[in-house]
Design a protein around this motif. Structure first.
Motif, PDB file in Angstrom:
ATOM      1  N   PHE A 113       0.863  -1.083  -0.013  1.00 47.67           N
ATOM      2  CA  PHE A 113       0.075  -0.050  -0.024  1.00 47.67           C
ATOM      3  C   PHE A 113       0.943   1.383  -0.200  1.00 47.67           C
ATOM      4  O   PHE A 113       0.690   2.368  -0.619  1.00 47.67           O
ATOM      5  N   GLN A 114       2.024   1.138   0.776  1.00 50.42           N
ATOM      6  CA  GLN A 114       2.927   2.489   0.743  1.00 50.42           C
ATOM      7  C   GLN A 114       3.532   2.729  -0.661  1.00 50.42           C
ATOM      8  O   GLN A 114       4.026   3.787  -0.707  1.00 50.42           O
ATOM      9  N   SER A 115       3.587   1.690  -1.631  1.00 51.22           N
ATOM     10  CA  SER A 115       4.138   1.852  -2.891  1.00 51.22           C
ATOM     11  C   SER A 115       3.340   2.799  -3.659  1.00 51.22           C
ATOM     12  O   SER A 115       3.717   3.145  -4.650  1.00 51.22           O
ATOM     13  N   GLN A 116       2.148   2.954  -3.355  1.00 52.74           N
ATOM     14  CA  GLN A 116       1.252   3.861  -4.517  1.00 52.74           C
ATOM     15  C   GLN A 116       0.667   4.968  -3.581  1.00 52.74           C
ATOM     16  O   GLN A 116       0.124   5.007  -2.656  1.00 52.74           O
ATOM     17  N   GLU A 117       1.005   6.046  -4.319  1.00 55.50           N
ATOM     18  CA  GLU A 117       0.501   7.441  -3.650  1.00 55.50           C
ATOM     19  C   GLU A 117      -0.975   7.636  -3.539  1.00 55.50           C
ATOM     20  O   GLU A 117      -1.114   8.239  -2.723  1.00 55.50           O
ATOM     21  N   ASN A 118      -1.579   7.129  -4.459  1.00 55.18           N
ATOM     22  CA  ASN A 118      -3.061   7.357  -4.440  1.00 55.18           C
ATOM     23  C   ASN A 118      -3.993   6.732  -3.223  1.00 55.18           C
ATOM     24  O   ASN A 118      -4.606   7.126  -2.579  1.00 55.18           O
ATOM     25  N   ILE A 119      -3.105   5.408  -2.816  1.00 56.54           N
ATOM     26  CA  ILE A 119      -3.801   4.960  -1.569  1.00 56.54           C
ATOM     27  C   ILE A 119      -3.064   5.675  -0.299  1.00 56.54           C
ATOM     28  O   ILE A 119      -3.838   5.821   0.595  1.00 56.54           O
ATOM     29  N   LYS A 120      -1.825   6.087  -0.576  1.00 56.13           N
ATOM     30  CA  LYS A 120      -1.365   6.925   0.777  1.00 56.13           C
ATOM     31  C   LYS A 120      -2.019   8.286   0.789  1.00 56.13           C
ATOM     32  O   LYS A 120      -2.494   8.627   1.986  1.00 56.13           O
ATOM     33  N   ASP A 121      -2.472   8.739  -0.094  1.00 56.32           N
ATOM     34  CA  ASP A 121      -3.069  10.113  -0.171  1.00 56.32           C
ATOM     35  C   ASP A 121      -4.654   9.905   0.448  1.00 56.32           C
ATOM     36  O   ASP A 121      -4.946  10.759   1.218  1.00 56.32           O
ATOM     37  N   VAL A 122      -5.233   8.913  -0.020  1.00 55.56           N
ATOM     38  CA  VAL A 122      -6.610   8.538   0.740  1.00 55.56           C
ATOM     39  C   VAL A 122      -6.665   8.264   1.930  1.00 55.56           C
ATOM     40  O   VAL A 122      -7.471   8.701   2.899  1.00 55.56           O
ATOM     41  N   LYS A 123      -5.436   7.345   2.391  1.00 56.05           N
ATOM     42  CA  LYS A 123      -5.443   6.995   3.812  1.00 56.05           C
ATOM     43  C   LYS A 123      -5.070   8.269   4.656  1.00 56.05           C
ATOM     44  O   LYS A 123      -5.678   8.620   5.638  1.00 56.05           O
ATOM     45  N   GLU A 124      -4.232   9.201   4.042  1.00 55.48           N
ATOM     46  CA  GLU A 124      -4.233  10.492   5.108  1.00 55.48           C
ATOM     47  C   GLU A 124      -5.161  11.232   5.187  1.00 55.48           C
ATOM     48  O   GLU A 124      -5.565  11.750   6.062  1.00 55.48           O
ATOM     49  N   LYS A 125      -5.985  11.252   3.931  1.00 54.57           N
ATOM     50  CA  LYS A 125      -7.399  12.094   4.047  1.00 54.57           C
ATOM     51  C   LYS A 125      -8.175  11.661   5.065  1.00 54.57           C
ATOM     52  O   LYS A 125      -8.879  12.283   5.901  1.00 54.57           O
ATOM     53  N   CYS A 126      -8.462  10.334   4.989  1.00 52.53           N
ATOM     54  CA  CYS A 126      -9.364   9.853   6.132  1.00 52.53           C
ATOM     55  C   CYS A 126      -8.791   9.815   7.421  1.00 52.53           C
ATOM     56  O   CYS A 126      -9.551   9.918   8.422  1.00 52.53           O
ATOM     57  N   LYS A 127      -7.308   9.689   7.564  1.00 47.88           N
ATOM     58  CA  LYS A 127      -6.929   9.858   8.804  1.00 47.88           C
ATOM     59  C   LYS A 127      -7.374  11.335   9.533  1.00 47.88           C
ATOM     60  O   LYS A 127      -7.479  11.497  10.763  1.00 47.88           O
ATOM     61  N   LYS A 128      -7.092  12.479   8.441  1.00 45.43           N
ATOM     62  CA  LYS A 128      -7.282  13.799   8.984  1.00 45.43           C
ATOM     63  C   LYS A 128      -8.860  13.985   9.411  1.00 45.43           C
ATOM     64  O   LYS A 128      -9.113  14.788  10.377  1.00 45.43           O
ATOM     65  N   ILE A 129      -9.878  13.344   8.602  1.00 47.60           N
ATOM     66  CA  ILE A 129     -11.181  13.299   8.861  1.00 47.60           C
ATOM     67  C   ILE A 129     -11.628  12.562  10.113  1.00 47.60           C
ATOM     68  O   ILE A 129     -12.188  13.240  11.137  1.00 47.60           O
ATOM     69  N   SER A 130     -10.488  11.502  10.603  1.00 48.07           N
ATOM     70  CA  SER A 130     -11.022  10.822  11.792  1.00 48.07           C
ATOM     71  C   SER A 130     -10.487  11.632  12.761  1.00 48.07           C
ATOM     72  O   SER A 130     -11.051  11.662  13.876  1.00 48.07           O
ATOM     73  N   THR A 131      -9.533  12.411  12.801  1.00 50.62           N
ATOM     74  CA  THR A 131      -8.885  13.203  13.694  1.00 50.62           C
ATOM     75  C   THR A 131      -9.713  14.256  14.143  1.00 50.62           C
ATOM     76  O   THR A 131      -9.983  14.758  15.358  1.00 50.62           O
ATOM     77  N   HIS A 132     -10.483  15.033  13.194  1.00 50.25           N
ATOM     78  CA  HIS A 132     -11.345  16.056  13.242  1.00 50.25           C
ATOM     79  C   HIS A 132     -12.347  15.331  14.330  1.00 50.25           C
ATOM     80  O   HIS A 132     -12.855  16.268  15.211  1.00 50.25           O
ATOM     81  N   PHE A 133     -12.953  14.235  13.993  1.00 52.06           N
ATOM     82  CA  PHE A 133     -14.074  13.910  14.970  1.00 52.06           C
ATOM     83  C   PHE A 133     -13.674  13.450  16.103  1.00 52.06           C
ATOM     84  O   PHE A 133     -14.362  13.664  17.082  1.00 52.06           O
ATOM     85  N   ASN A 134     -12.398  12.863  16.330  1.00 55.70           N
ATOM     86  CA  ASN A 134     -11.931  12.254  17.623  1.00 55.70           C
ATOM     87  C   ASN A 134     -11.420  13.461  18.590  1.00 55.70           C
ATOM     88  O   ASN A 134     -11.470  13.258  19.610  1.00 55.70           O
ATOM     89  N   HIS A 135     -11.286  14.615  17.992  1.00 57.15           N
ATOM     90  CA  HIS A 135     -10.931  15.838  18.737  1.00 57.15           C
ATOM     91  C   HIS A 135     -12.111  16.535  19.093  1.00 57.15           C
ATOM     92  O   HIS A 135     -11.848  17.746  19.777  1.00 57.15           O
ATOM     93  N   SER A 136     -13.199  16.444  18.710  1.00 59.90           N
ATOM     94  CA  SER A 136     -14.347  17.494  18.760  1.00 59.90           C
ATOM     95  C   SER A 136     -15.706  16.727  19.143  1.00 59.90           C
ATOM     96  O   SER A 136     -16.121  15.895  18.339  1.00 59.90           O
TER      97      SER A 136
END
Length: 405
Positions: A113-136
């Motif tokens: 999964f780390q070999s593909q930028e498109n997967i890495k980008d989607v993972k990072e976006k989902c993690k940011k969204i998760s952080t938004h909800f987990n911190h609020s």
């Protein structure tokens, strides 16, 4: 423990106290009682304040079993993680050791999964969204109100964590379940939206990861046996081949799947060369010879006979005067008919795939009698009779079979 064998798990760095940063070292003993019942006991769990070098780990291992009067001669093998320090530590204590299969599998998935930028980008976006909800708490309440309007259950986001197995799959799965509510939330709040092409990446990742999640769950259970490793790995390789055989035009992660296949093939290519894996699989009445080529099967049988004929180094019961009598009695009992088949029954998902692999191969062919001139003629006949009996269903306990036979 049967044959005075203990099988141990020895791991470090798997638990960490986030407030202190302390690492813990754990030693667990696994075995089978004389009643053919599984046993698993945590012998030691302590903080590990020293440097995590292989030399220090080796010293730790020598002292921990000694507290329970467990000598190295009683240890059949050590299961450890794939860290180079753990590998060196086990080499220094001169014991047979094995990589944790699930740990190796998760490393292969991560690399793919780390070999593909498109997967890495989607993972990072989902993690940011998760952080938004987990911190609020306010954000969580807003999402719940939207889920109420949509008559959906209150489901929170799940965040990916590199040290938690399958967490990427769980995060993506949760995002698909709250997709509609999440889309409405992003319309009224300043967080990034997940675009259609990114949802496609998530869906393809879920399809690819599902068999691996099921395999991880199976091999992490308290009932997991080393005999299932070779069948499960072969099943996962077949699932990868099936995935790669699909049209590529609409699949954004085909290259990741291809890299994962390469990683998997490399990491698990030598399983059949290890007697610890091969013999266990062959002597599991659910599998027997089904995952081995004829030449490999012959090597396994030779290895089994060597163990039986070397009671000093293996703790074989043959050293007992009554062993030959009991062996002949077991041979006679083995001739009795016994129910059991590898049929699929009501299985679904993971076990259904494995059962299909067992049944899709050629029908069981009876093996002929061994050459009478063989010095191990009796034992070879016993192996032939074992091989020619019907395989157990995947849901049956192989230890119960051996208790009787």
């Amino acid at each position: 423990m049967i044959g005075n064998y203990d099988h141990m798990s020895f791991t470090s760095d798997i638990w960490t106290d986030t407030s202190s940063g302390a690492s813990l070292l754990s030693l667990t003993c696994h075995g089978i009682s004389d009643k053919f019942e599984r046993s698993s006991i945590v012998l030691k769990c302590e903080t590990f304040d020293d440097r995590h070098t292989g030399d220090i780990i080796a010293e730790k291992f020598k002292t921990m079993p000694a507290e329970w009067n467990i000598s190295t001669e009683k240890v059949h093998c050590i299961v450890r993680d794939e860290g180079s320090n753990m590998k060196r530590g086990m080499r220094l204590v001169l014991l047979d050791d094995l990589d944790c299969t699930v740990h190796k599998m998760q490393i292969a998935i991560r690399h793919g999964f780390q070999s593909q930028e498109n997967i890495k980008d989607v993972k990072e976006k989902c993690k940011k969204i998760s952080t938004h909800f987990n911190h609020s708490t306010i954000a969580q309440k807003q999402l719940e109100k939207i889920q109420d309007r949509l008559n959906q259950p209150h489901l929170k986001v799940f965040q990916d964590c590199e040290t938690r197995w399958n967490s990427t799959e769980y995060m993506f799965e949760r995002f698909t379940k709250i997709k509609d509510a999440l889309s409405l939330y992003t319309n009224d709040n300043k967080i990034e939206s997940i675009f259609p092409e990114e949802w496609k990446v998530i869906e393809c990742c879920l399809e690819l990861l599902k068999p691996f999640e099921e395999a991880t769950h199976e091999m992490s259970s308290s009932q997991a046996l080393i005999s299932s490793v070779i069948p499960i790995i072969q099943m996962l390789l077949k699932k990868l081949d099936d995935y790669l055989a699909k049209p590529t035009e609409t699949d954004p992660i085909q290259l990741a799947a291809s890299i994962l296949k390469t990683q998997f093939s490399a990491k698990f290519s030598s399983l059949e060369d290890s007697n610890l894996f091969a013999i266990a699989t062959y002597l599991d009445p659910r599998y027997k010879h089904k995952f081995f080529k004829p030449v490999t099967e012959e090597k396994i049988k030779d290895a089994i006979l060597k163990i039986v004929n070397d009671p000093v180094s293996t703790g074989s019961p043959e050293s007992s005067p009554s062993w030959e009598t009991s062996k002949r009695r077991r041979l006679e009992d083995a001739l009795d008919p016994e129910p059991g088949t590898s049929g699929m029954g009501n299985k679904s998902g993971f076990k259904s795939d494995l059962a299909m692999m067992l049944d899709s191969s050629s029908e069981d062919e009876g093996e002929g009698e061994p050459d009478d001139s063989s010095p191990d003629i009796f034992l070879r006949k016993e192996l032939v009779m074992y091989r020619n009996k019907k395989r157990l269903d995947l849901d049956e306990n192989p230890l119960n079979w051996w208790k009787v036979n």
